[in-house]
Each structure stands twice: as structure tokens, then as C-alpha cells.
Design an enzyme around this catalytic site. Sequence first.
Site, short mmCIF file in Angstrom:
data_model
loop_
_atom_site.label_atom_id
_atom_site.label_comp_id
_atom_site.label_asym_id
_atom_site.label_seq_id
_atom_site.Cartn_x
_atom_site.Cartn_y
_atom_site.Cartn_z
N LYS A 36 0.82 -1.22 0.00
CA LYS A 36 0.00 0.00 0.00
C LYS A 36 0.86 1.27 0.00
O LYS A 36 0.66 2.18 0.80
CB LYS A 36 -0.96 -0.01 1.19
CG LYS A 36 -1.93 -1.20 1.13
CD LYS A 36 -2.99 -1.15 2.22
CE LYS A 36 -3.94 -2.32 2.14
NZ LYS A 36 -3.34 -3.60 2.53
O1 LIG Z 1 -4.73 -4.44 0.00
C1 LIG Z 1 -5.18 -5.46 0.62
O2 LIG Z 1 -4.78 -6.60 0.40
C2 LIG Z 1 -6.37 -5.25 1.50
C3 LIG Z 1 -7.30 -4.29 1.12
C4 LIG Z 1 -8.54 -4.24 1.80
O3 LIG Z 1 -9.44 -3.47 1.47
N1 LIG Z 1 -8.77 -5.10 2.82
C5 LIG Z 1 -7.85 -6.03 3.24
O4 LIG Z 1 -8.13 -6.81 4.14
N2 LIG Z 1 -6.62 -6.06 2.59
C6 LIG Z 1 -5.58 -7.01 3.08
O5 LIG Z 1 -5.98 -8.33 2.80
C7 LIG Z 1 -5.63 -9.20 3.86
C8 LIG Z 1 -6.91 -9.78 4.46
O6 LIG Z 1 -6.57 -10.73 5.43
P1 LIG Z 1 -7.68 -11.73 6.07
O7 LIG Z 1 -8.82 -10.86 6.57
O8 LIG Z 1 -6.92 -12.41 7.18
O9 LIG Z 1 -8.12 -12.67 4.98
C9 LIG Z 1 -4.80 -8.37 4.84
O10 LIG Z 1 -3.42 -8.49 4.52
C10 LIG Z 1 -5.28 -6.95 4.56
O11 LIG Z 1 -4.28 -5.98 4.84
#
Ligand SMILES: O=C(O)c1cc(=O)[nH]c(=O)n1[C@@H]1O[C@H](COP(=O)(O)O)[C@@H](O)[C@H]1O
Length: 272
Positions: free
Chosen positions: A96
Site C-alpha cells: 500500500k
Molecule cells: O490491500 C489489501 O490486500 C487489502 C485491502 C482491503 O481493502 N482489505 C484487506 O483486508 N486487505 C488485506 O488483505 C488481507 C486480508 O486478510 P484476512 O482478513 O486475514 O483474509 C490483509 O493483509 C489486509 O491488509
Amino acid sequence: MTTQQLHEQILQKKSFLCVGLDPDLSKMPEHLLETEDPIFEFNKAIIDATHDLTVGYKPNTAFFEAYGIKGWMSLQKTINYINENYPNIFTIADAKRGDIGNTSSMYAKAFFEDLNFDSVTVAPYMGKDSVEPFLAFENKHTIMLALTSNEGAFDFQTLNTNGKELYKQVLETSKTWKNSENLMYVVGATKAEYFTEIRKIVPDSFLLVPGIGAQGGSLSEVCKYGMNDKVGLLVNSARAIIYASKGTDFAEKAREEALKVQKEMEEIIANK
Ligand SMILES: O=C(O)c1cc(=O)[nH]c(=O)n1[C@@H]1O[C@H](COP(=O)(O)O)[C@@H](O)[C@H]1O
């Protein structure tokens, strides 16, 4: 890796799963903590147990930076391991990033050259000159936040300015930037009802979709509104897969969870 190659991998593996690698030493199986590099050993085991079920891995750099220089070295070992052993898997550095032009160029060099990721996530708050430096890299992809999975998305992203929500303006404006064909976008799985509108603006772009599993987003809803004729989705899950078990069976349990998602995806692709 090109988007065409990514699409081929999706069809070959009958999967558009991306496994998030978000290593947290406090959640990791205890036996790994005695090893020289627990983070890399954890990632390696997860990768070896899931590589045939997934088309992508998405290490989130925060979970490596939190452990200082050792964490960053674990990130380097992780991306090298994937590139050397599973070169057909799409890799995402979830960092990001975004800054003034010359600084963004250095961020892009870090992830595209030094670490050799296929793609990197960027935050577009600083606009065109903060994103175009990433787009300048050929055969690399810049995955730009558009409508995120968190509650805070409603603080700014859906604000109505000049009669249009901000996230729509970000999507539309980004298409006018130089090398915009190298763009992909992040849209949260918790925002499934927004995919129809988003596809009107970016019908052919790949969307990285975090938010199923631990955040409760619906895979079927995302696919119903967001899938295009090249599938066009990379649906990410981290905690629900990598922390399925805290025991010595953590990799097998991770595989079981990944297999559940892959089977659902296989069904969706077959019925498309
Ligand atoms: O850019 C990202 O990957 C991201 C964007 C977003 O809107 N929401 C989001 O959860 N993420 C990332 O996606 C991953 C989600 O993880 P889990 O919720 O454990 O599946 C994390 O690394 C977050 O930082």
C-alpha cells in the site's frame, strides 16, 4: 506474468484463490518459534501445502516490517522461494505504497526489481504522479486501492463529490494515466453489492478481492456481480487459511481450508 498467463493458470488450477501470507509470531505454531527463521518456515510450509490450489500469494509487508531487519529478510526468502520453486504463481507485495514521484519510483524499484514481485498494492490518495511511477515498469502490475473491505471505506471512498462517489472517480481517473493497462484494483469482498457499478467502469481489469474468510465477505456474491469473461478476480484469504490450526498440523489444516475455497471456485467457474 501477464494477465493472459494468469487467466490460463486460473483455468488450469480451477482456482482464483490468492493466499495471504500475514505471519504473526503470536499466532504461529509454537514448534516453529525454535527455528532460525520461524516466519520463513511458516510461509514455506503453507506455500508447499497450498501451491496447487492457489494462483497467487500475497505477503502483507506490515507483518514482516513489524519484525525489523529479520522480518524483511524473511520476506526476501519467501518471495525468492516462490519465484524459484513456483514461478507460475502470481505474487503480490501488499505494501500500500504511494508518495511523490521520485519516492514512488524507489518504492517500485524495491518491490519490482530488488524483490522481484509480479505486483504491488498502492494507495492513490496522492494521485496521478504518485501511481504512474509504478505503472512505468513493464510486465509488472500495480494494484490500486479502489473500494476497500474495512468499515472506514465509508469515511471517504463513498463520499459524493460532484455528484459521483469518490471511488468511482478514482477508478475513472486512473484509466487516463500513462500505462494504465498495468493497473489492477482492490475491491473488498464485503462490498459485493458495489461490484456491478465497478464493472461498468473497469469491465476488463483484474480485481484483487480481500475480505472473505475472517472478514465474512461472500465469495458467491462477489462472483455473481464481479466475475467477467476472463474470471478477472483474485480472491484473497489469509487468516482463515494460514491460522486454521496452531498445532504441528497447521500446513495440512491450511490446505484443507484452501481446498474448500478452491472447490467452491471450481463450481463457480464450471457454472459460469
Ligand atoms: O490491500 C489489501 O490486500 C487489502 C485491502 C482491503 O481493502 N482489505 C484487506 O483486508 N486487505 C488485506 O488483505 C488481507 C486480508 O486478510 P484476512 O482478513 O486475514 O483474509 C490483509 O493483509 C489486509 O491488509
